[in-house]
Design a protein around this motif. Sequence first.
Motif, PDB file in Angstrom:
ATOM      1  N   ALA A 266      26.946  29.120   1.168  1.00 42.55           N
ATOM      2  CA  ALA A 266      27.094  30.577   0.849  1.00 42.55           C
ATOM      3  C   ALA A 266      28.438  31.109   0.919  1.00 42.55           C
ATOM      4  CB  ALA A 266      26.204  31.158   2.010  1.00 42.55           C
ATOM      5  N   GLY A 267      29.126  30.864   1.801  1.00 43.01           N
ATOM      6  CA  GLY A 267      30.451  31.494   2.227  1.00 43.01           C
ATOM      7  C   GLY A 267      31.538  31.004   0.818  1.00 43.01           C
ATOM      8  N   ALA A 268      31.304  29.847   0.255  1.00 44.25           N
ATOM      9  CA  ALA A 268      31.890  29.515  -0.851  1.00 44.25           C
ATOM     10  C   ALA A 268      31.650  30.573  -2.182  1.00 44.25           C
ATOM     11  CB  ALA A 268      31.787  28.189  -1.052  1.00 44.25           C
ATOM     12  N   ALA A 269      30.413  30.582  -2.340  1.00 49.52           N
ATOM     13  CA  ALA A 269      29.546  31.499  -3.190  1.00 49.52           C
ATOM     14  C   ALA A 269      30.177  33.120  -3.133  1.00 49.52           C
ATOM     15  CB  ALA A 269      28.253  31.539  -3.138  1.00 49.52           C
ATOM     16  N   ALA A 270      30.025  33.449  -1.804  1.00 50.53           N
ATOM     17  CA  ALA A 270      30.605  34.771  -1.500  1.00 50.53           C
ATOM     18  C   ALA A 270      32.223  34.891  -1.972  1.00 50.53           C
ATOM     19  CB  ALA A 270      30.384  35.190  -0.136  1.00 50.53           C
ATOM     20  N   THR A 271      32.871  33.942  -1.617  1.00 45.61           N
ATOM     21  CA  THR A 271      34.446  34.029  -1.573  1.00 45.61           C
ATOM     22  C   THR A 271      34.636  34.244  -3.179  1.00 45.61           C
ATOM     23  OG1 THR A 271      34.840  32.658   0.091  1.00 45.61           O
ATOM     24  CG2 THR A 271      36.431  32.467  -1.569  1.00 45.61           C
ATOM     25  N   GLY A 272      33.749  33.411  -4.120  1.00 46.73           N
ATOM     26  CA  GLY A 272      33.791  33.399  -5.471  1.00 46.73           C
ATOM     27  C   GLY A 272      33.494  34.693  -6.171  1.00 46.73           C
ATOM     28  N   ALA A 273      32.576  35.403  -5.442  1.00 46.82           N
ATOM     29  CA  ALA A 273      31.935  36.549  -6.111  1.00 46.82           C
ATOM     30  C   ALA A 273      33.042  37.583  -5.705  1.00 46.82           C
ATOM     31  CB  ALA A 273      30.481  36.954  -5.417  1.00 46.82           C
ATOM     32  N   ALA A 274      33.426  37.528  -4.528  1.00 44.45           N
ATOM     33  CA  ALA A 274      34.429  38.519  -4.193  1.00 44.45           C
ATOM     34  C   ALA A 274      35.867  38.561  -5.120  1.00 44.45           C
ATOM     35  CB  ALA A 274      35.063  38.479  -2.852  1.00 44.45           C
ATOM     36  N   ALA A 275      36.282  37.024  -5.507  1.00 40.17           N
ATOM     37  CA  ALA A 275      37.178  36.758  -6.350  1.00 40.17           C
ATOM     38  C   ALA A 275      37.132  37.476  -7.745  1.00 40.17           C
ATOM     39  CB  ALA A 275      37.651  35.337  -6.530  1.00 40.17           C
TER      40      ALA A 275
END
Length: 370
Positions: A184-193
């Motif tokens: 979930a953290g990786a997905a949130a990191t990608g969304a923020a990017a």
Amino acid sequence: MAMTGSDVTREGPEGERPGREAAPEILRGGPDGGKPGRGAGQRGRRRGKGRRGGRGEQLMAPPAEFQSYYGRPVIKAPAWRARDIAGYFFLGGLAGAGSVLAAGAHATGRTTTATAMKISSLAAVSLSTAALVNDLGRPDRFANMLRVLKPTSPMSVGSWLLAAYGPAAGAAAACAVTGWLPRAGAAATGAAALLGPAVATYTAVLAADTAVPAWHGAHRELPYLFAASATAAASGMALVVGPVRETAPARCAAVLAAVADSAVHQAAEERLGMVAETYRTGRAGKLLRTARALTALGAAGGALFGGRARPLAAASGLALLAGSACTRFGIFAAGIASAEDPKYTVVPQRAAKEARRTTPAPSVERTQPT
């Protein structure tokens, strides 16, 4: 045959025109030496008007100098406060570009830099939103902007961008700090990017959408200038918070940002014409000159010494951060100065109108059908 009153006109008997020799007599008062009638006198004055020296030269009035009504501004300067809105510009750029660098660091295994940049982006977007709400006056006004989505309004789109980006940045930072839910953290990191570039540059569109000459006149260059400034700020933050062994991408990004900032700034001044004076003089000029010097110094220091010693890397990063902040505050000051002086509104409009009037219309060639 006797003529009636209807057969006689002001130009003489109907069907007859006086010859050239009649003109001097009319001007002298007529054949009988009397005073000319009202019509003849007016025609004489019209013929004499605009003549100089008897050679038929037309009198040309000197070009009028620009004046405004008691020197008052033509447009109303924005009521935005520099601390809030210029700070909002800077912090939003730092957050958005920082998320892009955080995603790159996360993907390449630079975990310390990735975590630090995620925390930095969350802090920056929180402060940016707080500055915006403070300028609005009441928190509920920001919530009211989320009641509708208007794609043609930069403010409406920007509000929704912040509303979507903030939770993504928060989730990425929380997962990185706690170590929970790595996927979930990786997905949130990608969304923020993905949202980061828009968050970093939409404020330029917001400013250029106004009637402020220094902002609207540079509507093509301003988003690129904001992107370069945001990249410099995020690179500086990475140099400050990241280990020296993990800062190579940030140092490269800082150099590219410094080059782009200088090139876009020069292009904007060339296209602004006389309005570019607001970028060179006064408070804005001092801030922007300082910004360029700090950005160049920080990029050079990071490239040459940022990979050797942590103190030098941190000093270069602070110079980049300060340079980005000065850029945003300088652009804000230039906009206010251009709105307060009416000549920056009227003179370019007159010049553009004259250029359109004197430019010949493109000819359209007609082709015969085959």
